[in-house]
Design a protein around this motif. Structure first.
Motif, PDB file in Angstrom:
ATOM      1  N   THR A   1      24.423  27.853  59.364  1.00 46.59           N
ATOM      2  CA  THR A   1      25.669  28.098  58.617  1.00 46.59           C
ATOM      3  C   THR A   1      25.970  27.000  57.592  1.00 46.59           C
ATOM      4  O   THR A   1      26.151  27.306  56.400  1.00 46.59           O
ATOM      5  CB  THR A   1      26.857  28.301  59.580  1.00 46.59           C
ATOM      6  OG1 THR A   1      26.549  29.405  60.456  1.00 46.59           O
ATOM      7  CG2 THR A   1      28.132  28.626  58.813  1.00 46.59           C
TER       8      THR A   1
ATOM      9  N   TYR B   1      25.764  27.499  53.368  1.00 48.83           N
ATOM     10  CA  TYR B   1      26.877  27.154  52.474  1.00 48.83           C
ATOM     11  C   TYR B   1      26.418  26.126  51.434  1.00 48.83           C
ATOM     12  O   TYR B   1      26.782  26.217  50.259  1.00 48.83           O
ATOM     13  CB  TYR B   1      28.070  26.602  53.272  1.00 48.83           C
ATOM     14  CG  TYR B   1      29.022  27.671  53.763  1.00 48.83           C
ATOM     15  CD1 TYR B   1      29.709  28.475  52.854  1.00 48.83           C
ATOM     16  CD2 TYR B   1      29.255  27.872  55.127  1.00 48.83           C
ATOM     17  CE1 TYR B   1      30.588  29.466  53.297  1.00 48.83           C
ATOM     18  CE2 TYR B   1      30.135  28.859  55.575  1.00 48.83           C
ATOM     19  CZ  TYR B   1      30.806  29.654  54.654  1.00 48.83           C
ATOM     20  OH  TYR B   1      31.670  30.632  55.082  1.00 48.83           O
TER      21      TYR B   1
ATOM     22  N   SER C   1      28.910  31.982  49.801  1.00 52.99           N
ATOM     23  CA  SER C   1      30.377  31.985  49.737  1.00 52.99           C
ATOM     24  C   SER C   1      30.889  32.728  50.962  1.00 52.99           C
ATOM     25  O   SER C   1      30.111  33.283  51.740  1.00 52.99           O
ATOM     26  CB  SER C   1      30.835  32.702  48.460  1.00 52.99           C
ATOM     27  OG  SER C   1      30.454  34.068  48.510  1.00 52.99           O
ATOM     28  N   ASP C   2      32.212  32.775  51.122  1.00 48.98           N
ATOM     29  CA  ASP C   2      32.779  33.512  52.257  1.00 48.98           C
ATOM     30  C   ASP C   2      32.429  34.998  52.181  1.00 48.98           C
ATOM     31  O   ASP C   2      32.342  35.677  53.208  1.00 48.98           O
ATOM     32  CB  ASP C   2      34.307  33.327  52.293  1.00 48.98           C
ATOM     33  CG  ASP C   2      34.692  31.899  52.660  1.00 48.98           C
ATOM     34  OD1 ASP C   2      33.850  31.207  53.275  1.00 48.98           O
ATOM     35  OD2 ASP C   2      35.813  31.468  52.323  1.00 48.98           O
TER      36      ASP C   2
ATOM     37  N   ILE D   1      28.256  34.978  53.089  1.00 49.56           N
ATOM     38  CA  ILE D   1      27.711  34.250  54.245  1.00 49.56           C
ATOM     39  C   ILE D   1      27.288  35.179  55.381  1.00 49.56           C
ATOM     40  O   ILE D   1      26.277  34.939  56.049  1.00 49.56           O
ATOM     41  CB  ILE D   1      28.717  33.180  54.768  1.00 49.56           C
ATOM     42  CG1 ILE D   1      28.066  32.280  55.838  1.00 49.56           C
ATOM     43  CG2 ILE D   1      29.978  33.828  55.322  1.00 49.56           C
ATOM     44  CD1 ILE D   1      26.992  31.371  55.348  1.00 49.56           C
ATOM     45  N   THR D   2      28.039  36.276  55.588  1.00 48.47           N
ATOM     46  CA  THR D   2      27.708  37.213  56.678  1.00 48.47           C
ATOM     47  C   THR D   2      26.316  37.794  56.485  1.00 48.47           C
ATOM     48  O   THR D   2      25.513  37.847  57.421  1.00 48.47           O
ATOM     49  CB  THR D   2      28.738  38.372  56.730  1.00 48.47           C
ATOM     50  OG1 THR D   2      30.036  37.799  56.830  1.00 48.47           O
ATOM     51  CG2 THR D   2      28.485  39.274  57.923  1.00 48.47           C
TER      52      THR D   2
END
Length: 449
Positions: free
Chosen positions: A120, A124, A129-130, A133-134
């Motif tokens: 993780t 990043y 980005s948010d 990231i998934t």
């Protein structure tokens, strides 16, 4: 001794080089297709394909690092094993092969654990980005399970090429690529697994490739046999493999660093359009350099084997022909980019602004690549003859010593065009330096032999 590897020392040179180079080039191009098709499928996932593609793109530095370690153990050992086959020392060749396999397994375990624990924050740091990231995490979590397969498939394949079995080495890549292309749509769309499906298809494909490679190297068809006994790591052998393997490792692992440096500069001095042009230029760079790298990888066993056998005239003749073929290749392929840039650019975009900008900068960017065939041939020659220190210097020279600093310094004086000009300046200085080092080193090495 097995007649299959003896042909490296006896078969007419032109025919031999052609028979080894063609499957090797095909394997390199298949490998590129492998990656491109993966991206095409992911990009076409309904509703979130573009975001998923960006997320998977963030994982590429990790994938590059994993393949760099396979090059470290595989390409570091295969030329040494070829030299031993030339000396008729099959036992030593098998020890190098076994130690390389042991090193690949060890690297796979360390890389899997390290990236699984720290994935993780690393993702990043690489630009996730948010929103992305998934997808990045989903892809890399599954991909890491297959690290052992990637290491064995890529790393040990060099030992199949190294005994002159270029067609079998090509089939190991082809099997994985075809299977991946078939499984991708099944897992991504039919089973609705999205990016996790793409990763699953990849590791299954790599597992099949790895099984093919291991099965061949443990069979009677292989000149040198892979055994558990030889997988016990020997300090002196590992030191030899590492000394030669550090060069291909640096060449592969620094690719991400170069991309980050260029893109950061283009964003600062130009903007998104300029970053987009670099994506196209990097893709075209692959189309130009990969066939040449395939030629050198195919011919490498001929140099190593005959050097080990003491056939110095045959080594010299092979080196001359390889340099001539590689230079001709880059002159033609880069020549198209310099004089007819629209031929390449049209393959990647229909955007008028991006087309115009890329066509404008392409002749500048690829000017030095036109003579880059000399660098590829010389670099392979150093590795083929076991010249670890020289090979390491040449690997560092173009990207780390020249290109990255020039890409930072030149735009301060020339604006955004300085970033594009950094490439031909670095390439030209690198080729000239490499040529001088090559002449001096070869005289010394071949005379001593």
């Amino acid at each position: 001794m097995n007649h299959k590897d003896e042909r490296l020392g006896t078969e007419p040179l032109g025919r031999l080089m052609f028979s080894l180079a063609v499957p090797s080039v095909a394997a390199q191009l298949i490998n590129v297709l492998y990656n491109i098709v993966d991206r095409i499928y992911i990009g076409h996932i309904p509703e979130y394909g573009d975001v998923a593609l960006t997320g998977v793109g963030v994982t590429f530095p990790i994938l590059t690092m994993i393949s760099a370690f396979s090059a470290f153990a595989g390409m570091g050992g295969a030329p040494l094993a070829s030299i031993q086959l030339g000396k008729q020392n099959k036992q030593k060749a098998e020890q190098i092969l076994g130690n390389s396999a042991g090193l690949l397994v060890l690297c796979a375990v360390i890389l899997t654990v390290f990236f699984s624990v720290f994935k993780t924050p690393i993702l990043y740091a690489f630009g996730a980005s948010d929103a992305t990231i998934t997808y990045a995490r989903d892809y890399i979590t599954i991909y890491l399970i297959g690290t052992i397969f990637v290491q064995l498939a890529l790393g040990l394949n060099a030992y199949i090429s190294g005994q002159g079995e270029a067609k079998i080495a090509m089939f190991s890549v082809l099997i994985g690529a075809v299977l991946n292309i078939c499984l991708d749509p099944v897992f991504i769309f039919l089973f609705h697994l999205g990016v996790r499906g793409a990763a699953l298809a990849t590791i299954i494909s790599q597992a099949v490739s790895a099984a093919w490679v291991v099965r061949f190297l443990t069979s009677e068809k292989s000149v040198m046999r892979l055994t558990f006994k030889n997988m016990h790591l020997n300090g002196a052998t590992i030191k030899m493999i590492a000394g030669l393997g550090i060069s291909p490792f640096i060449m592969q692992s620094t690719e991400s660093l170069v991309t980050i440096t260029l893109n950061t500069g283009l964003q600062k001095y130009g903007g998104d359009l300029y970053v987009g042009s670099m994506s196209i230029l990097m893709s075209i760079m692959q189309l130009i350099t990969i066939p040449v790298q395939g030629i050198t990888q195919g011919i490498q066993p001929v140099i190593s084997y005959n050097y080990g056998a003491g056939n110095i005239d045959r080594v010299k003749a092979t080196l001359k022909r390889m340099i001539l073929v590689c230079l001709s290749g880059t002159l033609v392929l880069a020549g198209v980019a310099i004089f007819f840039p629209e031929v390449y650019t049209g393959l990647f975009t229909n955007n008028k602004e991006l087309l115009e900008l890329t066509c404008k900068v392409m002749p500048v960017y690829f000017l030095g690549i036109s003579i880059f065939g000399i660098q590829c041939a010389c670099q392979t020659s150093f590795i083929s003859l076991g010249q670890a220190k020289v090979s390491l210097f040449i690997a560092l020279l173009r990207k780390i010593i020249l290109l990255i600093p020039l890409a930072v310094i030149l735009p301060k004086f020339m604006g955004v065009m300085g970033i594009y000009r950094a490439e031909p300046v670095a390439d030209t200085i690198s080729v000239l330096t490499t040529s001088v080092v090559f002449v001096i080193t070869m005289k010394k090495v071949l005379r001593n032999k």
